[in-house]
Design an enzyme around this catalytic site. Sequence first.
Site, PDB file in Angstrom:
ATOM      1  N   TYR A 143       0.910  -0.869  -0.074  1.00 45.40           N
ATOM      2  CA  TYR A 143       0.207   0.205  -0.174  1.00 45.40           C
ATOM      3  C   TYR A 143       0.911   1.575  -0.112  1.00 45.40           C
ATOM      4  CZ  TYR A 143      -4.566   2.184   0.707  1.00 45.40           C
ATOM      5  OH  TYR A 143      -5.624   3.005   0.468  1.00 45.40           O
ATOM      6  N   LYS A 197      -3.786   7.970   3.456  1.00 48.48           N
ATOM      7  CA  LYS A 197      -4.813   7.979   4.023  1.00 48.48           C
ATOM      8  C   LYS A 197      -4.960   7.992   5.640  1.00 48.48           C
ATOM      9  CE  LYS A 197      -7.367   6.139   0.449  1.00 48.48           C
ATOM     10  NZ  LYS A 197      -8.356   7.105  -0.257  1.00 48.48           N
TER      11      LYS A 197
END
Length: 260
Positions: free
Chosen positions: A161, A168
């Site tokens: 990720y 995020k």
Amino acid sequence: MTVDLPRPILLGRKALIVGVANDSSIAYGCAKAFHEAGADLALTYLNDKARPHVEPIATDLGARLFLPLDVSVPGQLEAVFEAIAGTWGTLDVLVHSIAFAPKEDLQGGLLNCSAEGFAKAMDVSCHSFVRMARLAAPLMKEGGTMFAMSYYGANKVVANYNVMGPVKAALEACCRYLAFELGPQDIRVHAISPGPLKTRAASGLKDFDRLLNDAAQRAPLGELVDVMDVGYTCAFLATPYARRLSGSTLYVDGGVNIVA
């Protein structure tokens, strides 16, 4: 799967949905759920290349406004809200479902992410929500609800990720601070954290199929979520039934987040 609502509980509410790319988009699930609940829609499309894929959706859902929006192009975001102000004069719901990082910065690991790539990812995926909130708040004259899409990788390390994890995490923090600042105006702000979904954006992650399989195996409910699950959650949170909920990150993942 569709959900039979007892009545169109959001009838006449005005909702701006940003991020529809096709009918596999999380933003599409949100748009469809709000449409089913009776809301009037404004949809955006990224550019001329994306328009043919999004316009049939806007037509099918009866979107009153269908506007171009690339948040990295100066003036386009302001133009969207000017159109909403001129057409409706008010806004009740804002859904931010966009994210971007340059491929080489996304796939190269956080250590190798360039300053330029990090800044681009943060601007498009996070700060654009702050800019939207600033423009949306004056139109939410009787309160409203704002949503931004996060992911489990904001709080726990998810392999591959990479830079999107810190981005995020920042987005979730922005939701909390915006919820605090906008609460006195009866505007609620939510970070929504769906489980892995087969979207176009997710295709840029290495070994994404492995994430899907792992989530399906670990979920207490025994299956993956879909974009309508996310949409129905947002529609619920925009109703009076959720009028005292704000500032939290809500997981729509079949319970995966509770499993060690």
